[in-house]
Design a protein around this motif. Sequence first.
Motif, short mmCIF file in Angstrom:
data_model
loop_
_atom_site.label_atom_id
_atom_site.label_comp_id
_atom_site.label_asym_id
_atom_site.label_seq_id
_atom_site.Cartn_x
_atom_site.Cartn_y
_atom_site.Cartn_z
N VAL A 79 0.78 -1.36 -0.03
CA VAL A 79 -0.04 0.13 0.01
C VAL A 79 1.03 1.31 0.02
CG1 VAL A 79 -1.57 1.36 1.29
CG2 VAL A 79 -1.94 -1.19 1.05
N LEU A 80 1.94 1.29 0.83
CA LEU A 80 2.62 2.36 0.95
C LEU A 80 3.49 2.80 -0.41
CD1 LEU A 80 3.96 2.13 4.45
CD2 LEU A 80 2.30 3.52 3.80
N THR A 81 3.85 1.54 -1.20
CA THR A 81 4.69 1.66 -2.29
C THR A 81 3.77 2.23 -3.23
OG1 THR A 81 5.96 -0.12 -1.45
CG2 THR A 81 5.97 0.28 -3.90
N GLU A 82 2.77 1.72 -3.27
CA GLU A 82 1.85 2.21 -4.21
C GLU A 82 1.13 3.81 -4.11
OE1 GLU A 82 -0.58 2.08 -7.93
OE2 GLU A 82 1.02 0.55 -7.07
N ALA A 83 1.17 3.95 -2.92
CA ALA A 83 0.74 5.38 -2.58
C ALA A 83 1.97 6.36 -3.10
CB ALA A 83 0.72 5.56 -1.30
N ILE A 176 4.39 24.02 -13.19
CA ILE A 176 3.11 23.38 -13.59
C ILE A 176 2.98 22.21 -13.03
CG2 ILE A 176 1.85 22.41 -15.55
CD1 ILE A 176 3.08 24.36 -17.39
N VAL A 177 4.33 21.20 -12.83
CA VAL A 177 4.33 19.84 -12.23
C VAL A 177 3.94 20.30 -10.59
CG1 VAL A 177 5.35 17.91 -11.64
CG2 VAL A 177 5.76 18.98 -13.97
N ASN A 178 4.55 21.30 -10.40
CA ASN A 178 4.43 21.29 -8.84
C ASN A 178 3.01 21.85 -8.42
OD1 ASN A 178 7.05 20.92 -7.94
ND2 ASN A 178 7.47 23.29 -8.05
N ALA A 179 2.25 22.65 -9.16
CA ALA A 179 0.71 22.83 -9.21
C ALA A 179 -0.05 21.83 -9.20
CB ALA A 179 0.60 23.88 -10.03
N PHE A 180 0.05 20.74 -10.00
CA PHE A 180 -0.52 19.70 -10.11
C PHE A 180 -0.30 18.86 -8.90
CE2 PHE A 180 -0.58 15.16 -11.21
CZ PHE A 180 -1.89 14.97 -11.79
N ARG A 181 0.75 18.61 -8.63
CA ARG A 181 1.16 17.86 -7.26
C ARG A 181 0.50 18.34 -6.19
NH1 ARG A 181 7.08 15.92 -6.65
NH2 ARG A 181 5.98 14.19 -5.44
N GLY A 182 0.17 19.60 -6.01
CA GLY A 182 -0.19 20.28 -5.06
C GLY A 182 -1.83 20.24 -5.09
N ALA A 183 -2.30 19.89 -6.17
CA ALA A 183 -3.80 19.75 -6.10
C ALA A 183 -4.26 18.32 -5.79
CB ALA A 183 -4.48 20.16 -7.62
N LEU A 184 -3.22 17.32 -5.80
CA LEU A 184 -3.36 16.17 -5.90
C LEU A 184 -2.84 15.61 -4.45
CD1 LEU A 184 -3.69 13.29 -7.00
CD2 LEU A 184 -1.17 13.25 -7.36
N LYS A 185 -3.92 14.85 -3.83
CA LYS A 185 -3.77 14.01 -2.34
C LYS A 185 -3.90 12.48 -2.60
CE LYS A 185 -5.63 14.41 2.37
NZ LYS A 185 -6.66 15.13 3.02
N VAL A 186 -2.99 12.02 -2.05
CA VAL A 186 -2.94 10.68 -2.20
C VAL A 186 -2.95 10.00 -0.61
CG1 VAL A 186 -1.69 8.24 -2.79
CG2 VAL A 186 -1.79 10.34 -4.41
N ASP A 198 -7.61 11.92 -4.24
CA ASP A 198 -8.32 13.18 -4.50
C ASP A 198 -7.38 14.24 -5.26
OD1 ASP A 198 -10.23 12.13 -2.56
OD2 ASP A 198 -9.52 13.16 -0.87
N PHE A 199 -8.29 14.86 -6.03
CA PHE A 199 -7.71 16.03 -6.94
C PHE A 199 -8.68 17.08 -6.86
CE2 PHE A 199 -6.64 18.40 -10.73
CZ PHE A 199 -5.06 18.36 -10.76
N ARG A 200 -8.16 18.29 -6.69
CA ARG A 200 -8.84 19.54 -6.87
C ARG A 200 -8.59 20.39 -7.97
NH1 ARG A 200 -7.71 22.99 -2.82
NH2 ARG A 200 -9.77 23.85 -2.49
N SER A 201 -9.67 20.93 -8.44
CA SER A 201 -9.44 21.57 -9.70
C SER A 201 -10.74 22.65 -9.67
CB SER A 201 -9.49 20.84 -10.88
OG SER A 201 -9.81 21.66 -12.00
#
Length: 216
Positions: A79-83, A176-186, A198-201
Motif C-alpha cells: 500500500v505504501l509503495t503504491e501510494a 506546472i508539475v508542482n501545481a498539479f502535485r499540490g492539487a493531488l492528495k494521495v 483526491d484531486f482539486r480543480s
Amino acid sequence: MQANDGWIDLTGLFATVWRARYLISLIVLAVVGTGALVLTSIPEKYTARAQVVIDARETNVVDIENVVSGLADYGDAAVLTEAEILKSRPLAEQVVDALALDAVAEFNPRLLEQTDAAPVAVSALPLILPGEAMAAVQDVVGRARSVLSGGADAAVELPAADPSKLDPAVTERIAIVNAFRGALKVQPVFRSRVITVDFRSEDPELAARAVNAVVD
C-alpha cells in the motif's frame, strides 16, 4: 491618554477617533471592498475522488501466525509503495502531458498572471490610501488569498539550481508539475489495502479526468 489618577480619558480618546473618522472609514471600506473582490476572484474548487484497492499476495505456508504476519507486512508495504508511486513526480509529469495542463491557466502561472484581476484592483489602492494603510490592506489581501486558494497545503518543490539561471521553459514546467502535485492528495486508508486519491480543480470535469489518469 490617561488622567493623573490612572483612568483612561475616554473623552480625549473619542475625540481622537472622531477626528480620524474619515480615514478610518476609508480604510475599512477599502479592506472590505478588496476582500469582497478577492472572494469573487477565487473560483470554486471541485474535488474528484477515486479509490485503489491493493490485492494481497497469496502465501502458501503452514503456520497460521506466519500467514497473518506475512500478509500484514506485505499489505502495508504494498500500500505504501503504491501510494508513493501515485504521488511521484514522474507520474505527475505524465499526467500533465496527457491532459495538456500547460495550456490551463489554473496550473500554468504564466497564464494565471494574465487572467488574475484582483492584483490589478489592489495596485490601484495606493492612489487613495496612505502608505501604512496600504501596507495593511495588502497584508490582509495576501493572507486571504493564501488561505482561500488553498496555497497553504500545496507542496512546492524548488529545483536545486538557481531558478533565475534556468531556461524559462524549464522553470514553467517545474511550476506546472508542482501545481498539479499540490492539487493531488494521495492517502492510504488506515488498516486497509485501500488508497484514496483526491484531486482539486476549478473544472469538475478536469478533476475527474486527472484522478482517472493518476489511478489508471
